[in-house]
Design a protein around this motif. Structure first.
Motif, PDB file in Angstrom:
ATOM      1  N   ARG A   1       0.811  -1.213   0.000  1.00 43.28           N
ATOM      2  CA  ARG A   1       0.000   0.000   0.000  1.00 43.28           C
ATOM      3  C   ARG A   1       0.847   1.268   0.000  1.00 43.28           C
ATOM      4  NH1 ARG A   1      -4.462  -2.040   4.493  1.00 43.28           N
ATOM      5  NH2 ARG A   1      -5.489  -3.575   3.161  1.00 43.28           N
ATOM      6  N   LEU A   2       2.175   1.111   0.094  1.00 35.69           N
ATOM      7  CA  LEU A   2       3.070   2.260   0.021  1.00 35.69           C
ATOM      8  C   LEU A   2       3.307   2.613  -1.444  1.00 35.69           C
ATOM      9  CD1 LEU A   2       5.709   1.239   2.717  1.00 35.69           C
ATOM     10  CD2 LEU A   2       3.904   2.968   2.950  1.00 35.69           C
ATOM     11  N   ALA A   3       3.249   3.897  -1.757  1.00 38.34           N
ATOM     12  CA  ALA A   3       3.382   4.329  -3.149  1.00 38.34           C
ATOM     13  C   ALA A   3       4.776   4.114  -3.700  1.00 38.34           C
ATOM     14  CB  ALA A   3       3.000   5.803  -3.260  1.00 38.34           C
ATOM     15  N   ASP A   4       5.788   4.075  -2.830  1.00 38.29           N
ATOM     16  CA  ASP A   4       7.174   3.983  -3.288  1.00 38.29           C
ATOM     17  C   ASP A   4       7.803   2.627  -3.007  1.00 38.29           C
ATOM     18  OD1 ASP A   4       7.130   4.320  -0.566  1.00 38.29           O
ATOM     19  OD2 ASP A   4       8.737   5.812  -0.501  1.00 38.29           O
ATOM     20  N   ALA A   5       6.987   1.578  -2.896  1.00 34.15           N
ATOM     21  CA  ALA A   5       7.503   0.234  -2.595  1.00 34.15           C
ATOM     22  C   ALA A   5       6.767  -0.815  -3.413  1.00 34.15           C
ATOM     23  CB  ALA A   5       7.358  -0.072  -1.117  1.00 34.15           C
ATOM     24  N   GLU A   6       7.473  -1.902  -3.718  1.00 32.97           N
ATOM     25  CA  GLU A   6       6.885  -3.066  -4.366  1.00 32.97           C
ATOM     26  C   GLU A   6       7.411  -4.320  -3.686  1.00 32.97           C
ATOM     27  OE1 GLU A   6       6.717  -3.288  -8.839  1.00 32.97           O
ATOM     28  OE2 GLU A   6       8.188  -1.666  -8.615  1.00 32.97           O
ATOM     29  N   VAL A   7       6.599  -5.341  -3.627  1.00 33.34           N
ATOM     30  CA  VAL A   7       7.078  -6.668  -3.235  1.00 33.34           C
ATOM     31  C   VAL A   7       7.199  -7.467  -4.526  1.00 33.34           C
ATOM     32  CG1 VAL A   7       6.642  -8.750  -1.892  1.00 33.34           C
ATOM     33  CG2 VAL A   7       5.959  -6.508  -0.982  1.00 33.34           C
ATOM     34  N   VAL A   8       8.433  -7.769  -4.915  1.00 31.35           N
ATOM     35  CA  VAL A   8       8.675  -8.363  -6.230  1.00 31.35           C
ATOM     36  C   VAL A   8       9.008  -9.852  -6.183  1.00 31.35           C
ATOM     37  CG1 VAL A   8       9.437  -6.161  -7.190  1.00 31.35           C
ATOM     38  CG2 VAL A   8      11.133  -7.728  -6.210  1.00 31.35           C
ATOM     39  N   ALA A   9       9.270 -10.380  -4.969  1.00 28.77           N
ATOM     40  CA  ALA A   9       9.622 -11.801  -4.888  1.00 28.77           C
ATOM     41  C   ALA A   9       9.332 -12.326  -3.494  1.00 28.77           C
ATOM     42  CB  ALA A   9      11.102 -12.004  -5.228  1.00 28.77           C
ATOM     43  N   VAL A  10       9.062 -13.612  -3.408  1.00 27.69           N
ATOM     44  CA  VAL A  10       8.865 -14.287  -2.142  1.00 27.69           C
ATOM     45  C   VAL A  10       9.565 -15.634  -2.195  1.00 27.69           C
ATOM     46  CG1 VAL A  10       6.672 -15.333  -2.883  1.00 27.69           C
ATOM     47  CG2 VAL A  10       7.156 -15.084  -0.434  1.00 27.69           C
ATOM     48  N   ALA A  11      10.081 -16.072  -1.052  1.00 23.20           N
ATOM     49  CA  ALA A  11      10.753 -17.370  -0.984  1.00 23.20           C
ATOM     50  C   ALA A  11      10.272 -18.153   0.219  1.00 23.20           C
ATOM     51  CB  ALA A  11      12.269 -17.197  -0.909  1.00 23.20           C
ATOM     52  N   SER A  12      10.221 -19.459   0.034  1.00 23.99           N
ATOM     53  CA  SER A  12       9.879 -20.389   1.096  1.00 23.99           C
ATOM     54  C   SER A  12      10.762 -21.606   0.921  1.00 23.99           C
ATOM     55  CB  SER A  12       8.400 -20.777   1.018  1.00 23.99           C
ATOM     56  OG  SER A  12       8.075 -21.757   1.980  1.00 23.99           O
ATOM     57  N   ARG A  13      10.663 -22.531   1.858  1.00 25.43           N
ATOM     58  CA  ARG A  13      11.417 -23.773   1.690  1.00 25.43           C
ATOM     59  C   ARG A  13      10.679 -24.744   0.785  1.00 25.43           C
ATOM     60  NH1 ARG A  13      13.555 -23.673   7.669  1.00 25.43           N
ATOM     61  NH2 ARG A  13      15.772 -23.261   7.331  1.00 25.43           N
ATOM     62  N   SER A  14       9.459 -24.368   0.360  1.00 24.90           N
ATOM     63  CA  SER A  14       8.721 -25.217  -0.576  1.00 24.90           C
ATOM     64  C   SER A  14       8.179 -24.372  -1.717  1.00 24.90           C
ATOM     65  CB  SER A  14       7.564 -25.937   0.133  1.00 24.90           C
ATOM     66  OG  SER A  14       6.452 -25.106   0.287  1.00 24.90           O
ATOM     67  N   ASP A  15       8.237 -24.908  -2.922  1.00 28.72           N
ATOM     68  CA  ASP A  15       7.695 -24.212  -4.088  1.00 28.72           C
ATOM     69  C   ASP A  15       6.207 -23.931  -3.924  1.00 28.72           C
ATOM     70  OD1 ASP A  15       9.902 -23.893  -5.895  1.00 28.72           O
ATOM     71  OD2 ASP A  15       9.887 -26.057  -6.210  1.00 28.72           O
ATOM     72  N   ALA A  16       5.484 -24.910  -3.386  1.00 27.60           N
ATOM     73  CA  ALA A  16       4.034 -24.768  -3.266  1.00 27.60           C
ATOM     74  C   ALA A  16       3.666 -23.594  -2.364  1.00 27.60           C
ATOM     75  CB  ALA A  16       3.427 -26.061  -2.736  1.00 27.60           C
ATOM     76  N   SER A  17       4.344 -23.484  -1.230  1.00 28.67           N
ATOM     77  CA  SER A  17       4.050 -22.399  -0.299  1.00 28.67           C
ATOM     78  C   SER A  17       4.385 -21.046  -0.914  1.00 28.67           C
ATOM     79  CB  SER A  17       4.834 -22.595   1.001  1.00 28.67           C
ATOM     80  OG  SER A  17       4.581 -21.551   1.901  1.00 28.67           O
ATOM     81  N   ALA A  18       5.535 -20.960  -1.576  1.00 29.43           N
ATOM     82  CA  ALA A  18       5.942 -19.707  -2.211  1.00 29.43           C
ATOM     83  C   ALA A  18       4.958 -19.305  -3.304  1.00 29.43           C
ATOM     84  CB  ALA A  18       7.348 -19.835  -2.771  1.00 29.43           C
ATOM     85  N   LYS A  19       4.542 -20.260  -4.129  1.00 24.45           N
ATOM     86  CA  LYS A  19       3.626 -19.953  -5.219  1.00 24.45           C
ATOM     87  C   LYS A  19       2.247 -19.549  -4.701  1.00 24.45           C
ATOM     88  CE  LYS A  19       5.954 -22.842  -8.658  1.00 24.45           C
ATOM     89  NZ  LYS A  19       5.899 -24.097  -9.443  1.00 24.45           N
ATOM     90  N   GLU A  20       1.777 -20.211  -3.662  1.00 26.74           N
ATOM     91  CA  GLU A  20       0.477 -19.844  -3.091  1.00 26.74           C
ATOM     92  C   GLU A  20       0.515 -18.423  -2.553  1.00 26.74           C
ATOM     93  OE1 GLU A  20      -2.547 -18.896  -0.379  1.00 26.74           O
ATOM     94  OE2 GLU A  20      -0.463 -19.195   0.289  1.00 26.74           O
TER      95      GLU A  20
END
Length: 343
Positions: free
Chosen positions: A41-60
């Motif tokens: 919700r910040l105008a000057d920020a983006e979340v561009v990536a996420v990581a988990s120890r499992s592909d399924a969790s990261a993709k969800e």
């Protein structure tokens, strides 16, 4: 508070030019979700990536928040050239590893509290960050909250005279399942690290590191603290009476009393939106937050300000202060007999 240090590497970062700051979120639990939602919700920020120890969790997680890249390995996130800064939201027991991985890759880090399981791990992270000139900050959002900052400023300016006592608590009826992370010593379970870090950090914001630490606690069969009381003392004569609990709901309030008055913070003191100042012989004065940011946005905004300024440490959440809090938490655990496998 210490002043921020400047890194040539940070000055060369795209963030120093005032561009949008691109966040990578390392973990997919509840606090990671809340942080992501608020930062988006910040105008000057983006979340561009996420990581988990499992592909399924990261993709969800990525699908839920519209994040373009999801990784099933932490190393992939910290190697992503489009990530400007990494937010570490893993369980406590993985903070040292996760934050260390990012720092070693040259990525600035905002690491959830408690910073690590013990002061040894915290010292290792701080040393790594300082050696490499990479930004590192504990996600102690309390210190970035404008109401708390105003309160601390009034105290420093003598609004209540010399501090005599600090009282603060944080408790709720916690899980009884021995398999829950809050009951697991291997995951840094117990009331102290999850909840007690707030009263301790609050007291040390105002008084610095204590000279004496006393504590008592009720321990679970698994060996973590369920109900803990702390009495901290300073050579000035000031004391702090602090409690944390996983067995009872407490008011979650804080009071700072001095020779010239007192300040009262309402329930949820660690993210307060107001406080009341009582000067001796005068009527109460209420202070409230101005409009603008809220919640976890304050800590994110401070990280982004530091990156744009080329600072590798935040003056609001200094690393030396984080280490001092960790020393106190270690001392409390020593007094109450709580040991983690990683100690």
């Amino acid at each position: 508070m210490t002043t921020g240090q400047t890194s040539q590497a940070s000055q060369a970062s795209p963030t120093s030019r005032g561009d949008t700051v691109r966040w990578g979120v390392l973990a997919t639990g509840g606090i990671a979700a809340r942080f992501t939602e608020e930062v988006q919700r910040l105008a000057d920020a983006e979340v561009v990536a996420v990581a988990s120890r499992s592909d399924a969790s990261a993709k969800e997680f990525a699908g839920r928040f519209g994040i373009p890249r999801a990784y099933g390995e932490w190393s992939a996130l910290v190697a992503d050239p489009e990530v400007d800064v990494v937010y570490v939201a893993t369980p406590h027991s993985a903070h040292r590893t996760a934050a260390g991985l990012a720092l070693a890759a040259g990525k600035p880090v905002l690491c959830e509290k408690p910073f690590t399981l013990n002061v040894r791990e915290a010292t290792e992270l701080v040393s790594l960050a300082r050696e490499r000139g990479v930004f590192l900050m504990e996600a102690m959002w309390t210190y970035c909250n404008p109401v708390i900052r105003r309160m601390a400023e009034l105290v420093r300016d003598g609004a209540i005279g010399d501090i005599q006592t600090v009282q603060a608590d944080f408790g709720f009826p916690g899980p009884t399942d021995p398999g829950h992370r809050l009951r697991d010593p291997a995951l840094g379970g117990g009331a102290l690290l999850d909840l007690g870090v707030y009263p301790v950090s609050f007291a040390q914001l105002l008084l610095g590191e204590p000279d004496r630490v006393q504590a008592d606690a009720l321990l679970s069969p698994e060996g973590v603290d369920l109900n803990t009381g702390m009495l901290l003392g300073w050579e000035s004569g000031a004391t702090a009476l602090l409690t944390c609990s996983l067995t009872a709901g407490t008011p979650v309030t804080a009071t700072v009393s001095g020779t010239g008055g007192r300040i009262e913070l309402p329930s949820g003191f660690f993210h307060a939106d107001r406080f009341v100042l009582h000067r001796n012989g005068a009527g109460p004065e209420e202070f409230t937050a101005d409009g603008g940011l809220y919640g976890l946005q304050y800590e994110a905004a401070e990280v982004m300000r530091c990156l744009r300024a080329g600072e590798t440490e935040s003056p609001l959440v200094p690393l030396d202060g984080t280490l001092a809090v960790m020393r106190t938490l270690d001392a409390v655990r020593d007094r109450i007999g709580v040991r983690f496998p990683m100690d």
